[in-house]
Design an enzyme around this catalytic site. Structure first.
Site, PDB file in Angstrom:
ATOM      1  N   GLU A  96    -139.361  31.493 -76.303  1.00 28.84           N
ATOM      2  CA  GLU A  96    -140.821  31.642 -76.537  1.00 28.84           C
ATOM      3  C   GLU A  96    -141.081  32.680 -77.759  1.00 28.84           C
ATOM      4  OE1 GLU A  96    -142.042  30.535 -72.202  1.00 28.84           O
ATOM      5  OE2 GLU A  96    -142.926  29.858 -74.097  1.00 28.84           O
TER       6      GLU A  96
ATOM      7  N   ARG B 119    -142.667  25.088 -60.378  1.00 29.65           N
ATOM      8  CA  ARG B 119    -141.718  26.067 -60.109  1.00 29.65           C
ATOM      9  C   ARG B 119    -142.051  27.218 -60.812  1.00 29.65           C
ATOM     10  NH1 ARG B 119    -136.235  27.496 -62.235  1.00 29.65           N
ATOM     11  NH2 ARG B 119    -137.064  26.655 -64.000  1.00 29.65           N
TER      12      ARG B 119
ATOM     13  N   HIS C 244    -140.643  22.524 -71.027  1.00 26.27           N
ATOM     14  CA  HIS C 244    -140.838  23.776 -72.133  1.00 26.27           C
ATOM     15  C   HIS C 244    -141.352  23.163 -73.453  1.00 26.27           C
ATOM     16  CE1 HIS C 244    -139.233  27.139 -74.047  1.00 26.27           C
ATOM     17  NE2 HIS C 244    -139.053  27.778 -72.850  1.00 26.27           N
TER      18      HIS C 244
ATOM     19  N   GLN D 141    -141.151  19.931 -64.644  1.00 25.41           N
ATOM     20  CA  GLN D 141    -141.668  21.051 -65.484  1.00 25.41           C
ATOM     21  C   GLN D 141    -140.966  20.998 -67.071  1.00 25.41           C
ATOM     22  OE1 GLN D 141    -139.892  24.909 -64.547  1.00 25.41           O
ATOM     23  NE2 GLN D 141    -142.036  25.490 -64.027  1.00 25.41           N
TER      24      GLN D 141
ATOM     25  N   HIS E  63    -137.364  20.119 -68.116  1.00 23.89           N
ATOM     26  CA  HIS E  63    -136.703  21.338 -67.907  1.00 23.89           C
ATOM     27  C   HIS E  63    -136.161  21.194 -66.396  1.00 23.89           C
ATOM     28  CE1 HIS E  63    -134.930  25.108 -68.339  1.00 23.89           C
ATOM     29  NE2 HIS E  63    -135.859  25.850 -67.581  1.00 23.89           N
TER      30      HIS E  63
ATOM     31  N   LEU F  73    -132.908  24.463 -75.914  1.00 18.89           N
ATOM     32  CA  LEU F  73    -134.439  25.299 -76.025  1.00 18.89           C
ATOM     33  C   LEU F  73    -134.274  26.485 -77.109  1.00 18.89           C
ATOM     34  CD1 LEU F  73    -135.011  26.493 -72.475  1.00 18.89           C
ATOM     35  CD2 LEU F  73    -136.025  24.785 -73.864  1.00 18.89           C
TER      36      LEU F  73
HETATM   37  C1  LIG Z   1    -131.187  25.694 -69.412  1.00 20.63           C
HETATM   38  C2  LIG Z   1    -131.619  26.037 -67.772  1.00 20.63           C
HETATM   39  C3  LIG Z   1    -131.886  27.391 -67.543  1.00 20.63           C
HETATM   40  C4  LIG Z   1    -132.258  27.736 -66.302  1.00 20.63           C
HETATM   41  N1  LIG Z   1    -132.579  29.001 -65.710  1.00 20.63           N
HETATM   42  C5  LIG Z   1    -132.647  29.314 -64.400  1.00 20.63           C
HETATM   43  C6  LIG Z   1    -133.087  30.710 -63.992  1.00 20.63           C
HETATM   44  O1  LIG Z   1    -132.626  31.489 -64.887  1.00 20.63           O
HETATM   45  N2  LIG Z   1    -133.338  31.005 -62.709  1.00 20.63           N
HETATM   46  C7  LIG Z   1    -133.594  29.944 -61.924  1.00 20.63           C
HETATM   47  O2  LIG Z   1    -133.906  29.957 -60.621  1.00 20.63           O
HETATM   48  N3  LIG Z   1    -133.310  28.646 -62.245  1.00 20.63           N
HETATM   49  C8  LIG Z   1    -132.868  28.415 -63.522  1.00 20.63           C
HETATM   50  N4  LIG Z   1    -132.776  26.807 -63.810  1.00 20.63           N
HETATM   51  C9  LIG Z   1    -132.838  25.830 -63.042  1.00 20.63           C
HETATM   52  C10 LIG Z   1    -131.240  25.792 -61.812  1.00 20.63           C
HETATM   53  O3  LIG Z   1    -130.321  26.368 -62.868  1.00 20.63           O
HETATM   54  C11 LIG Z   1    -131.302  24.529 -61.393  1.00 20.63           C
HETATM   55  O4  LIG Z   1    -132.200  23.845 -60.654  1.00 20.63           O
HETATM   56  C12 LIG Z   1    -129.999  24.699 -60.297  1.00 20.63           C
HETATM   57  O5  LIG Z   1    -129.233  25.232 -60.707  1.00 20.63           O
HETATM   58  C13 LIG Z   1    -129.528  23.438 -59.601  1.00 20.63           C
HETATM   59  O6  LIG Z   1    -128.420  23.668 -58.656  1.00 20.63           O
HETATM   60  P1  LIG Z   1    -128.145  22.626 -57.821  1.00 20.63           P
HETATM   61  O7  LIG Z   1    -127.008  23.246 -57.099  1.00 20.63           O
HETATM   62  O8  LIG Z   1    -129.216  22.126 -57.014  1.00 20.63           O
HETATM   63  O9  LIG Z   1    -127.288  21.699 -58.551  1.00 20.63           O
HETATM   64  P2  LIG Z   1    -126.319  21.644 -59.821  1.00 20.63           P
HETATM   65  O10 LIG Z   1    -125.761  22.930 -60.177  1.00 20.63           O
HETATM   66  O11 LIG Z   1    -126.638  20.958 -60.948  1.00 20.63           O
HETATM   67  O12 LIG Z   1    -125.072  20.879 -59.116  1.00 20.63           O
HETATM   68  C14 LIG Z   1    -124.901  19.424 -58.917  1.00 20.63           C
HETATM   69  C15 LIG Z   1    -123.622  19.362 -58.418  1.00 20.63           C
HETATM   70  O13 LIG Z   1    -123.493  18.005 -57.966  1.00 20.63           O
HETATM   71  C16 LIG Z   1    -122.615  17.105 -58.274  1.00 20.63           C
HETATM   72  N5  LIG Z   1    -122.670  15.732 -58.441  1.00 20.63           N
HETATM   73  C17 LIG Z   1    -123.693  15.080 -58.883  1.00 20.63           C
HETATM   74  N6  LIG Z   1    -124.014  13.915 -58.568  1.00 20.63           N
HETATM   75  C18 LIG Z   1    -122.550  13.651 -58.055  1.00 20.63           C
HETATM   76  C19 LIG Z   1    -122.068  12.583 -57.407  1.00 20.63           C
HETATM   77  N7  LIG Z   1    -122.434  11.207 -57.590  1.00 20.63           N
HETATM   78  N8  LIG Z   1    -120.771  12.723 -56.869  1.00 20.63           N
HETATM   79  C20 LIG Z   1    -120.361  13.905 -56.646  1.00 20.63           C
HETATM   80  N9  LIG Z   1    -120.822  14.875 -57.064  1.00 20.63           N
HETATM   81  C21 LIG Z   1    -121.766  14.875 -57.776  1.00 20.63           C
HETATM   82  C22 LIG Z   1    -122.074  17.749 -59.737  1.00 20.63           C
HETATM   83  O14 LIG Z   1    -120.819  17.424 -59.981  1.00 20.63           O
HETATM   84  C23 LIG Z   1    -122.627  19.120 -59.557  1.00 20.63           C
HETATM   85  O15 LIG Z   1    -121.276  19.775 -58.965  1.00 20.63           O
HETATM   86  C24 LIG Z   1    -132.519  26.633 -65.299  1.00 20.63           C
HETATM   87  C25 LIG Z   1    -132.465  25.275 -65.676  1.00 20.63           C
HETATM   88  C26 LIG Z   1    -131.924  24.885 -67.302  1.00 20.63           C
HETATM   89  C27 LIG Z   1    -131.503  23.451 -67.297  1.00 20.63           C
END
Ligand SMILES: Cc1cc2nc3c(=O)[nH]c(=O)nc-3n(C[C@H](O)[C@H](O)[C@H](O)COP(=O)(O)OP(=O)(O)OC[C@H]3O[C@@H](n4cnc5c(N)ncnc54)[C@H](O)[C@@H]3O)c2cc1C
Lengths: 82, 588
Positions: free
Chosen positions: B255, B398, B242, B240, B353, B252
């Site tokens: 909009e 998404r 932006h 996705q 994004h 970012l």
């Molecule tokens: C600017 C922005 C705004 C967003 N706003 C929204 C929103 O308002 N609403 C919504 O639903 N979504 C939103 N999203 C999307 C959403 O935030 C993410 O998809 C989501 O937070 C990902 O969460 P996660 O737990 O999968 O991974 P993350 O929160 O990215 O966590 C990944 C974890 O894995 C660990 N890790 C990675 N590789 C390794 C490794 N090799 N060894 C050990 N640890 C590792 C990292 O340290 C971290 O702790 C947004 C995204 C962005 C970029």
């Protein structure tokens, strides 16, 4: 900054990786330019900044929030200028 | 060389929203659970989420999970699996209320119930009218979620390994997952984490693109580890975008700027959106604006020394409007684009994004791969959740706020499946294979011994440029074919990357090199999957195949890294309890 443990410097560099892109960019610029010239006191203050939550830290750096901790005000000033 | 071994019932790689939600389920069941994270958990990228988390609570307006399901299926452009989508949307209210009970500080209505905001794509009665479905904690929803989950995990005795980087998945001869290898940054030592079950929750991989809103940490490590261990990746062509990220930075620009009258210009100073969308102009839908911008760049009308961005002009609005109605935009432009929008336009570019694809899972969080006639055989002991997983609820596109929901619903579901698996099927650890750490040790020793190699930053930049140029929002056959060739050349260079600093302790150069080895797997998967899909669906907009083709292409892509081959598997068309939502044209 010569008498500080080089491992500590590396640790600080890694902890400058954040969860917010805006901070990553500002801190990356700062690490490349300015970080090496910090005094011991400034370094200690920077280390304290790294303990902040990302949103609070960014609000300080962006000037969205006022820095009430006098220990941090100076180093945040440096980061704002980066 | 003997590698120290640590044993846990469950090992979770990733301390973001998904990883911590799963961990809680395991620890609260009394299982010995480890969470590994490259950074302190509350600094995971989930902290960036501001918009909110969706659930059909109906606190502000009438809402139903069936409507949420419809919006999600439609958003996915009918590539989402309808059983998983039903599961997520049905569980959403319960999941959000559970977070509330955990202490997450949601915004509230006067009657004390959780307040819900409007958000694009959320509708009542299957598209009839907008509905307020997004629950938020001010503009810090992700942050609040991480803190809440972290506290609960500490209380439940989850063991955190902070500043540990998982390197590789360990599978035994039967293909079952029995652990991971990981690097302790503090010492530079490699350890084996021996587990009855492993969950990946490593987040996104947006850093494969030159223009990305993702923090530097989003390097797709979980996906890289899967590819190296022979696990395929699903639907990697879908990313996705932006439309307006600051060129060269990714930050970012909302909009709202175009809503207030900001306009896009090309190198000739032309307001090009008038040509593409004579009525809506700069306010055309996101993906349409993004594609038009990239078309201008591809046809040589981009701005700047590399002609690779367009300009967002605001100065005609006057300083007062800019300062009053667009707070923060001026500061962002000055800080990240180096221009003052009161005087000069902001360089912008479509910016990556979110990753819709990932590790193939079902709604139970189990990793599933083709085996014989079964397109979805369980990989024993292996689970995934969050942005790194593909359940698949987001399909080809998404819906906003569905990602945070995905983290908690599938984090919990995967945690429950793991508890069940450990209790019923895996009371004891399976033995580790003899060569359990071999691959990881070989990767590190190659890095240490490489001479006359390639520079990590240079190769990473080459990868990002290639992916940006060939597989961003505007895709066509010629460009994608070139991209497939070019990215494989970059992949050859990655095999020879070299680091100067060979020290062990907190060697961040080594960490970045190891991350690049993960990024490149994601980049190659993206290009090869995108080149093959000869239709347009959701985020995959193909200039030479502009229609969605349900006859041929309503299927999930699976990419295997060992021989860079693709296979496909059917989309799940059977929801759990309701009727199938048949495909329609996606108009808004
Ligand atoms: C600017 C922005 C705004 C967003 N706003 C929204 C929103 O308002 N609403 C919504 O639903 N979504 C939103 N999203 C999307 C959403 O935030 C993410 O998809 C989501 O937070 C990902 O969460 P996660 O737990 O999968 O991974 P993350 O929160 O990215 O966590 C990944 C974890 O894995 C660990 N890790 C990675 N590789 C390794 C490794 N090799 N060894 C050990 N640890 C590792 C990292 O340290 C971290 O702790 C947004 C995204 C962005 C970029």
């Amino acid at each position: 900054m010569t008498d500080i443990d080089p491992v500590e410097i590396k640790r600080i560099r890694w902890r400058s990786r954040r969860g917010l892109l805006e901070l990553d960019i500002v801190l990356e610029r700062f690490l490349a330019n300015g970080f090496d010239q910090l005094t011991m006191a400034e370094l200690a203050a920077y280390r304290k900044c790294l303990e902040l939550g990302d949103n609070d830290f960014l609000d300080y750096v962006n000037g969205k929030a006022e820095v009430d901790d006098p220990e941090l005000a100076h180093i945040i000033g440096i980061l704002r200028a980066v | 060389m003997t590698v120290p071994v640590r044993r846990f019932d469950a090992v979770i790689v990733g301390g973001g929203g998904a990883g911590m939600r799963a961990a809680l389920q395991l620890s609260e069941s009394g299982l010995k659970t480890a969470v590994l994270s490259k950074v302190f958990p509350t600094r995971s990228h989930t902290v960036a989420a501001q918009g909110g988390i969706s659930a059909s609570l109906g606190n502000v307006q009438e809402d139903r999970w069936e409507w949420h399901m419809y919006d999600t299926v439609k958003g996915s452009d009918w590539l989402g699996d309808q059983d998983a989508i039903e599961f997520m949307c049905r569980k959403a209210p319960e999941a959000v209320i559970e977070l509330e009970h955990f202490g997450m500080p949601f915004d509230r209505l006067e009657n004390g119930k959780i307040y819900q905001r409007p958000f694009g794509g959320h509708t009542q009665n299957n598209g009839e009218s907008p509905v307020q479905r997004a629950c938020a904690a001010a503009d810090r929803t992700g942050h609040a979620m991480l803190h809440t989950l972290y506290q609960r995990n500490v209380r439940a005795n989850t063991q955190f390994f902070v500043e540990w980087m998982a390197l590789d998945l360990i599978r035994d001869e039967a293909g079952d997952v029995v652990g991971v290898t990981a690097l302790e940054m503090e010492t530079g030592e490699v350890y084996i984490f021996h587990a009855k079950a492993v969950l990946f929750a490593t987040g996104g991989a947006g850093r494969i693109y030159a223009a990305s809103t993702n923090a530097f940490i989003n390097t797709g490590d979980g996906l890289g580890m899967c590819v190296r261990a022979g696990i395929p990746l699903e639907d990697m062509e879908f990313w996705q975008f932006h439309p307006t990220g600051v060129a060269g930075a990714g930050v970012l620009i909302t909009e709202g700027v175009r809503g207030e009258g900001g306009i896009l210009l090309n190198a000739n100073g032309e307001r090009f959106m008038e040509r593409y969308a004579p009525n809506l102009k700069d306010l055309a839908p996101r993906d349409f604006v993004a594609r038009s911008m990239e078309q201008e760049v591809l046809e040589g009308r981009g701005c700047g020394p590399n002609k690779d961005y367009v300009l967002l002009k605001l100065d005609h609005l006057g300083p007062d409007i800019i300062k009053q109605r667009l707070p923060g935009i001026r500061e962002i432009a000055i800080k990240f684009a180096g221009v003052d929008p009161i005087k000069e336009p902001i360089p912008v570019i479509p910016t990556c994004h979110y990753m819709m694809g990932g590790i193939p899972t079902n709604y139970r969080g189990e990793v599933v791969i083709p085996q014989g006639d079964n397109p979805e055989a369980r990989v024993n002991g292996f689970y995934a959740a969050g942005e790194c997983a593909c359940a698949s609820v987001h399909g080809a596109n998404r819906l906003g706020t569905n990602s945070l929901l995905d983290l908690v619903v599938f984090g919990k579901s995967a945690g429950d499946s793991m508890v069940e698996f450990i209790r019923n099927e895996m009371p004891n650890w399976k033995p580790l294979p003899a060569n359990a750490a071999e691959r990881s040790l070989a990767r590190i020793s190659r890095l240490d011994n490489q001479t006359n190699g390639e520079d990590v930053t240079e190769v990473r930049t080459a990868m990002q440029r290639t992916v940006q140029a060939r597989a961003a929002v505007f895709r066509n056959s010629e460009n994608l074919a070139l991209g497939v060739k070019e990215i494989q050349e970059v992949a050859e260079r990655v095999k020879r990357i070299q680091i100067k600093d060979k020290s062990k302790v907190f060697n961040t150069a080594r960490v970045e090199a190891l991350e690049l080895e993960n990024l490149i797997e994601v980049a190659v998967a993206t290009l090869i999957s995108a080149e093959a899909r000869k239709e347009s669906r959701g985020a995959h907009a193909h200039a030479d195949f502009q229609q969605r083709d349900d006859e041929v292409w309503m299927k999930h892509t699976l990419y295997y890294g060992d021989d860079r081959r693709l296979t496909y598997k059917p989309v799940h068309t059977k929801p759990l309890s309701v009727d199938y939502i048949p495909p329609k044209e996606r108009t808004f």
